[in-house]
Motif scaffolding. Structure first.
Motif, PDB file in Angstrom:
ATOM      1  N   LYS A  42     -21.253 -32.661  18.895  1.00  0.00           N
ATOM      2  CA  LYS A  42     -22.435 -32.101  18.528  1.00  0.00           C
ATOM      3  C   LYS A  42     -21.955 -30.704  18.049  1.00  0.00           C
ATOM      4  N   ALA A  43     -21.073 -29.935  18.950  1.00  0.00           N
ATOM      5  CA  ALA A  43     -20.502 -28.698  18.481  1.00  0.00           C
ATOM      6  C   ALA A  43     -19.805 -28.552  17.301  1.00  0.00           C
ATOM      7  N   LEU A  44     -19.213 -29.594  17.024  1.00  0.00           N
ATOM      8  CA  LEU A  44     -18.526 -29.728  15.465  1.00  0.00           C
ATOM      9  C   LEU A  44     -19.742 -29.911  14.493  1.00  0.00           C
ATOM     10  N   GLY A  45     -20.472 -30.774  14.677  1.00  0.00           N
ATOM     11  CA  GLY A  45     -21.808 -30.968  14.103  1.00  0.00           C
ATOM     12  C   GLY A  45     -22.488 -29.406  13.709  1.00  0.00           C
ATOM     13  N   ARG A  46     -22.600 -28.779  14.610  1.00  0.00           N
ATOM     14  CA  ARG A  46     -23.201 -27.362  14.515  1.00  0.00           C
ATOM     15  C   ARG A  46     -22.327 -26.508  13.304  1.00  0.00           C
ATOM     16  N   LEU A  47     -21.108 -26.845  13.627  1.00  0.00           N
ATOM     17  CA  LEU A  47     -20.064 -25.935  12.536  1.00  0.00           C
ATOM     18  C   LEU A  47     -20.199 -26.667  11.159  1.00  0.00           C
ATOM     19  N   VAL A  48     -20.500 -28.062  11.177  1.00  0.00           N
ATOM     20  CA  VAL A  48     -20.410 -28.439   9.859  1.00  0.00           C
ATOM     21  C   VAL A  48     -21.852 -27.908   9.119  1.00  0.00           C
ATOM     22  N   ALA A  49     -22.886 -28.017   9.927  1.00  0.00           N
ATOM     23  CA  ALA A  49     -24.151 -27.569   9.267  1.00  0.00           C
ATOM     24  C   ALA A  49     -23.960 -26.070   8.874  1.00  0.00           C
ATOM     25  N   GLU A  50     -23.291 -25.172   9.574  1.00  0.00           N
ATOM     26  CA  GLU A  50     -23.007 -23.850   9.161  1.00  0.00           C
ATOM     27  C   GLU A  50     -22.064 -23.743   7.973  1.00  0.00           C
ATOM     28  N   ILE A  51     -21.263 -24.656   7.754  1.00  0.00           N
ATOM     29  CA  ILE A  51     -20.258 -24.788   6.399  1.00  0.00           C
ATOM     30  C   ILE A  51     -21.190 -25.179   5.332  1.00  0.00           C
ATOM     31  N   ALA A  52     -21.894 -26.403   5.575  1.00  0.00           N
ATOM     32  CA  ALA A  52     -22.642 -26.931   4.515  1.00  0.00           C
ATOM     33  C   ALA A  52     -23.696 -26.195   3.935  1.00  0.00           C
ATOM     34  N   GLY A  53     -24.372 -25.696   4.795  1.00  0.00           N
ATOM     35  CA  GLY A  53     -25.511 -24.854   4.545  1.00  0.00           C
ATOM     36  C   GLY A  53     -25.649 -23.548   4.316  1.00  0.00           C
ATOM     37  N   GLY A  54     -24.418 -22.795   4.696  1.00  0.00           N
ATOM     38  CA  GLY A  54     -24.233 -21.370   4.453  1.00  0.00           C
ATOM     39  C   GLY A  54     -23.827 -21.043   3.039  1.00  0.00           C
ATOM     40  N   ASP A  55     -24.297 -19.463   2.869  1.00  0.00           N
ATOM     41  CA  ASP A  55     -23.871 -18.797   1.845  1.00  0.00           C
ATOM     42  C   ASP A  55     -22.179 -18.833   1.583  1.00  0.00           C
ATOM     43  N   ILE A  56     -21.714 -19.368   0.505  1.00  0.00           N
ATOM     44  CA  ILE A  56     -20.213 -19.382   0.354  1.00  0.00           C
ATOM     45  C   ILE A  56     -19.527 -18.197   0.300  1.00  0.00           C
ATOM     46  N   TYR A  57     -20.034 -17.228   0.166  1.00  0.00           N
ATOM     47  CA  TYR A  57     -19.206 -15.881   0.199  1.00  0.00           C
ATOM     48  C   TYR A  57     -19.407 -15.201   1.679  1.00  0.00           C
ATOM     49  N   ASP A  58     -20.536 -15.413   2.311  1.00  0.00           N
ATOM     50  CA  ASP A  58     -20.697 -15.080   3.804  1.00  0.00           C
ATOM     51  C   ASP A  58     -19.795 -16.024   4.430  1.00  0.00           C
ATOM     52  N   LEU A  59     -19.559 -17.245   4.188  1.00  0.00           N
ATOM     53  CA  LEU A  59     -18.535 -18.038   4.876  1.00  0.00           C
ATOM     54  C   LEU A  59     -17.316 -17.825   4.462  1.00  0.00           C
TER      55      LEU A  59
END
Length: 235
Positions: A42-59
């Motif tokens: 589940k925690a990895l799922g939150r990381l994936v959501a952050e990566i997949a849905g975040g602004d690429i420059y912020d990431l």
């Protein structure tokens, strides 16, 4: 052979548009194998959501601040043991030779002690053997996980998963020694320059907390009937 190692390696690479597209596939592999506890998935799922849905420059900025500007979070494993000394170069040569013996060939810009590269190598091995080799790095990985936790970083989930995949837990004393070392503020440029200027070991004795190339070579060559394995295509 566990694809979970390759999936975690992918999630730990520098954020790109391609990674944003592939991150959910990596999570699906981790879910399918279920080698790590559900809470960590589940925690990895939150990381994936952050990566997949975040602004690429912020990431990219956040990733650089964590792993490129803070020596205590360096993804180059031998950096935690050898610093920039000649010993690190010799260790990396031995590790690269081990990879080649298993038909894992690095590109010109890949360092053998880079954690995602090491994880991809582990994905080519039987699960028991991979877990044993990963166990040699538990001290460093757990220390990094604790530092990421203190920063509130979702990347902490990757290191929690690696701790569960390893065959042995970190020695409490060795882990405490690693965590007692300075943890640089990535915004303190003077402190960063001073840290990277150091050539001596900064994370404890050289026989603690890192998968030493000599130990890996000995372990692999001692395996009865060992056959070279070709690394699978990247996740």
């Amino acid at each position: 052979m566990a694809k979970t190692y390759r999936a975690l390696a992918l999630l730990l690479t520098y954020p790109t548009n391609d990674l944003q597209r592939r991150a959910p596939e990596a999570l699906a592999l981790i879910e399918a194998e279920a080698l790590v506890p559900k809470t960590l998935r589940k925690a990895l799922g939150r990381l994936v959501a952050e990566i997949a849905g975040g602004d690429i420059y912020d990431l990219q900025e956040a990733y650089t601040e964590l792993f490129d500007r803070t020596r205590s979070l360096s993804l180059n494993l031998y950096e935690h043991v050898h610093g920039e000394s000649r010993d690190r170069g010799e260790a990396m040569v031995a590790l690269a030779e081990l990879y080649r013996a298993h038909d894992l060939h690095l590109s010109a810009n890949e360092l053998p002690d880079f954690l995602p590269v090491f994880l991809e190598f582990l994905s080519t091995l039987p699960e028991t053997q991979a877990a044993s080799l990963l166990g040699e790095a538990t001290h460093v990985l757990d220390a990094m996980g604790e530092r990421l936790k203190s920063r509130g970083s979702a990347y902490r989930a990757i290191f929690g998963a690696l701790g569960k995949l390893a065959s042995q837990a970190a020695d409490p004393g060795a882990l405490a020694a690693l965590l007692s070392e300075p943890d640089e503020d990535p915004n303190d440029l003077e402190a960063i320059d001073k840290a990277w200027a150091e050539t001596a070991v900064t994370f404890g004795p050289s026989d603690v907390g890192c998968p030493k190339a000599s130990a890996l070579v000995d372990a692999m060559m001692a395996e009865p009937g060992r056959q070279p394995r070709r690394a699978a295509a990247r996740a």
